[in-house]
Structure formats: C-alpha cells, structure tokens
Design an enzyme around this catalytic site. Structure first.
Site, PDB file in Angstrom:
ATOM      1  N   ASP A  68      -8.069  -7.409   2.291  1.00 34.68           N
ATOM      2  CA  ASP A  68      -7.331  -7.307   3.550  1.00 34.68           C
ATOM      3  C   ASP A  68      -6.865  -5.870   3.793  1.00 34.68           C
ATOM      4  O   ASP A  68      -6.096  -5.610   4.701  1.00 34.68           O
ATOM      5  CB  ASP A  68      -6.169  -8.298   3.610  1.00 34.68           C
ATOM      6  CG  ASP A  68      -5.112  -8.069   2.555  1.00 34.68           C
ATOM      7  OD1 ASP A  68      -5.177  -7.071   1.816  1.00 34.68           O
ATOM      8  OD2 ASP A  68      -4.192  -8.902   2.457  1.00 34.68           O
TER       9      ASP A  68
ATOM     10  N   ASP B 149      -6.156  -8.187  -3.564  1.00 38.74           N
ATOM     11  CA  ASP B 149      -4.979  -7.835  -2.781  1.00 38.74           C
ATOM     12  C   ASP B 149      -4.050  -6.985  -3.624  1.00 38.74           C
ATOM     13  O   ASP B 149      -4.078  -7.043  -4.857  1.00 38.74           O
ATOM     14  CB  ASP B 149      -4.238  -9.084  -2.296  1.00 38.74           C
ATOM     15  CG  ASP B 149      -3.322  -8.795  -1.109  1.00 38.74           C
ATOM     16  OD1 ASP B 149      -3.404  -7.690  -0.524  1.00 38.74           O
ATOM     17  OD2 ASP B 149      -2.502  -9.664  -0.771  1.00 38.74           O
ATOM     18  N   GLY B 150      -3.258  -6.191  -2.943  1.00 29.77           N
ATOM     19  CA  GLY B 150      -2.229  -5.390  -3.577  1.00 29.77           C
ATOM     20  C   GLY B 150      -0.922  -5.603  -2.848  1.00 29.77           C
ATOM     21  O   GLY B 150      -0.899  -5.972  -1.674  1.00 29.77           O
TER      22      GLY B 150
ATOM     23  N   HIS C  43      -2.946 -12.754   5.404  1.00 29.68           N
ATOM     24  CA  HIS C  43      -1.980 -13.774   5.832  1.00 29.68           C
ATOM     25  C   HIS C  43      -2.506 -14.565   7.022  1.00 29.68           C
ATOM     26  O   HIS C  43      -1.782 -14.883   7.950  1.00 29.68           O
ATOM     27  CB  HIS C  43      -0.628 -13.130   6.167  1.00 29.68           C
ATOM     28  CG  HIS C  43      -0.148 -12.215   5.094  1.00 29.68           C
ATOM     29  ND1 HIS C  43       0.323 -12.672   3.885  1.00 29.68           N
ATOM     30  CD2 HIS C  43      -0.107 -10.860   5.031  1.00 29.68           C
ATOM     31  CE1 HIS C  43       0.662 -11.638   3.133  1.00 29.68           C
ATOM     32  NE2 HIS C  43       0.401 -10.530   3.792  1.00 29.68           N
TER      33      HIS C  43
ATOM     34  N   ASP D 240      -2.423 -12.642  -2.816  1.00 25.72           N
ATOM     35  CA  ASP D 240      -1.144 -12.130  -2.339  1.00 25.72           C
ATOM     36  C   ASP D 240       0.003 -12.668  -3.191  1.00 25.72           C
ATOM     37  O   ASP D 240       0.895 -11.914  -3.602  1.00 25.72           O
ATOM     38  CB  ASP D 240      -0.949 -12.501  -0.864  1.00 25.72           C
ATOM     39  CG  ASP D 240       0.360 -11.983  -0.316  1.00 25.72           C
ATOM     40  OD1 ASP D 240       0.527 -10.753  -0.219  1.00 25.72           O
ATOM     41  OD2 ASP D 240       1.238 -12.816  -0.010  1.00 25.72           O
TER      42      ASP D 240
ATOM     43  N   GLU E  11      -3.929  -1.851  -3.805  1.00 27.32           N
ATOM     44  CA  GLU E  11      -5.144  -2.393  -3.161  1.00 27.32           C
ATOM     45  C   GLU E  11      -6.390  -1.853  -3.859  1.00 27.32           C
ATOM     46  O   GLU E  11      -7.322  -2.608  -4.158  1.00 27.32           O
ATOM     47  CB  GLU E  11      -5.174  -2.021  -1.680  1.00 27.32           C
ATOM     48  CG  GLU E  11      -4.067  -2.625  -0.848  1.00 27.32           C
ATOM     49  CD  GLU E  11      -4.261  -4.080  -0.472  1.00 27.32           C
ATOM     50  OE1 GLU E  11      -5.265  -4.706  -0.886  1.00 27.32           O
ATOM     51  OE2 GLU E  11      -3.403  -4.614   0.249  1.00 27.32           O
TER      52      GLU E  11
END
Length: 165
Positions: free
Chosen positions: A71, A9-10, A126, A136, A49
């Site tokens: 994501d 994740d970023g 999320h 995250d 990301e």
C-alpha cells in the site's frame, strides 16, 4: 520456479517514532502461508515499508517468481517507475546534491530484485484487502513493542556524526 504472493506493510507510531513492518507470504497454488514481522525503536514509516519488502524477499530460500502487493506508493513507484535505477545511476545523489533517503535500504532491494523475478502492485491501504489488513495489524503491534532494537541505518543518517573530521 515457484510463485510466491507477498503482501507487505509498514507502520510508525509517530514519524519518526517506533516502527514496525510485516509481510504475509503465500506459496501460489498451495495452502502454505507464513507471517513475518519486526520493528525498530526509532525509524520512519517509509523505512518500515521498504524493510517489509526486504525481509519478505530475504525469507525466500530459492529463486522465485514473486508478486508483491504494497500500500506504499513510494515503494511501488520507486520500482515500477524506475526511480531506483535513476538513483543508482546517479550514485544515490539527488539533483540538489543530497543523498537519496533510505539509500541503504534501496541498495538491499536492488540485490534482491537481481535474485528473484518480482512484480510490484500498489493497492489502497485500509480498503478491505484481508492480507493487507493483517500486515497492518502485525506492523502496528510490532511498533508498539517495548523491546525494539535500533534501526542502525536511520540512526546513522539522522544522528550525530560517526567520527570527527
């Protein structure tokens, strides 16, 4: 060949703004799990990301079969829909003559994809995936740090010219 499952994740606090990236690496069929993360003082969410993928694949010490969960539709589509190979074929220039955004990072991913057998999977962010939620959290925490280094690729592409002429 070892199989590794990676979640990435970023995050960016503002876009552009301070950014963080994170990854959770798990060696399949073992209890081994490793978290890695970092950030930059000014960057973009997409760069974070992509950086999460680069850093996670770079952390592997030998050739592996890798399953990446992200994501970021931008990242998963760039690979799964073959955009990255089209950009490479067109020398990183879009139809409108502009350079492909984040070309410096996409080139790094291509080199890593040549080393490992990688499958990309998009997952909704999320949405309760434990490892995605952890990434995250790590990425946001890194983005909030005050001691972040410069993202040279971002600052070079968006700042003043590096030389005159």
């Amino acid at each position: 060949m070892k199989k590794v499952i990676i979640h990435t994740d970023g995050s960016c606090l503002g876009n552009p703004g301070p950014g963080g990236w994170a990854a959770v690496l798990r060696l399949a069929n073992t209890g081994y799990r490793r978290e890695i993360c970092g950030g930059f003082r000014k960057t973009t969410n997409n760069r974070m990301e992509i950086t999460a993928v680069i850093e996670s694949l770079s952390a592997l010490k030998e050739q592996c079969e890798v399953v990446i969960f992200t994501d970021s539709q931008y990242v998963s589509d760039a690979i799964n829909k073959g955009w990255i190979y089209g950009w490479l074929h067109k020398n990183w220039v879009r139809k409108n003559g502009e350079t492909v955004p984040n070309a410096d990072l996409w080139k790094k991913i291509l080199a890593l994809l040549a080393r490992h057998q990688v499958t990309f999977n998009w997952l909704r962010g999320h949405d309760g995936d434990m490892e995605n939620e952890r990434c995250d959290e790590l990425a946001r925490n890194c983005a909030a740090r005050k001691d972040l280094p410069a993202d040279q690729g971002y600052e070079r592409s968006s700042g003043p010219p590096l030389f005159d002429g």
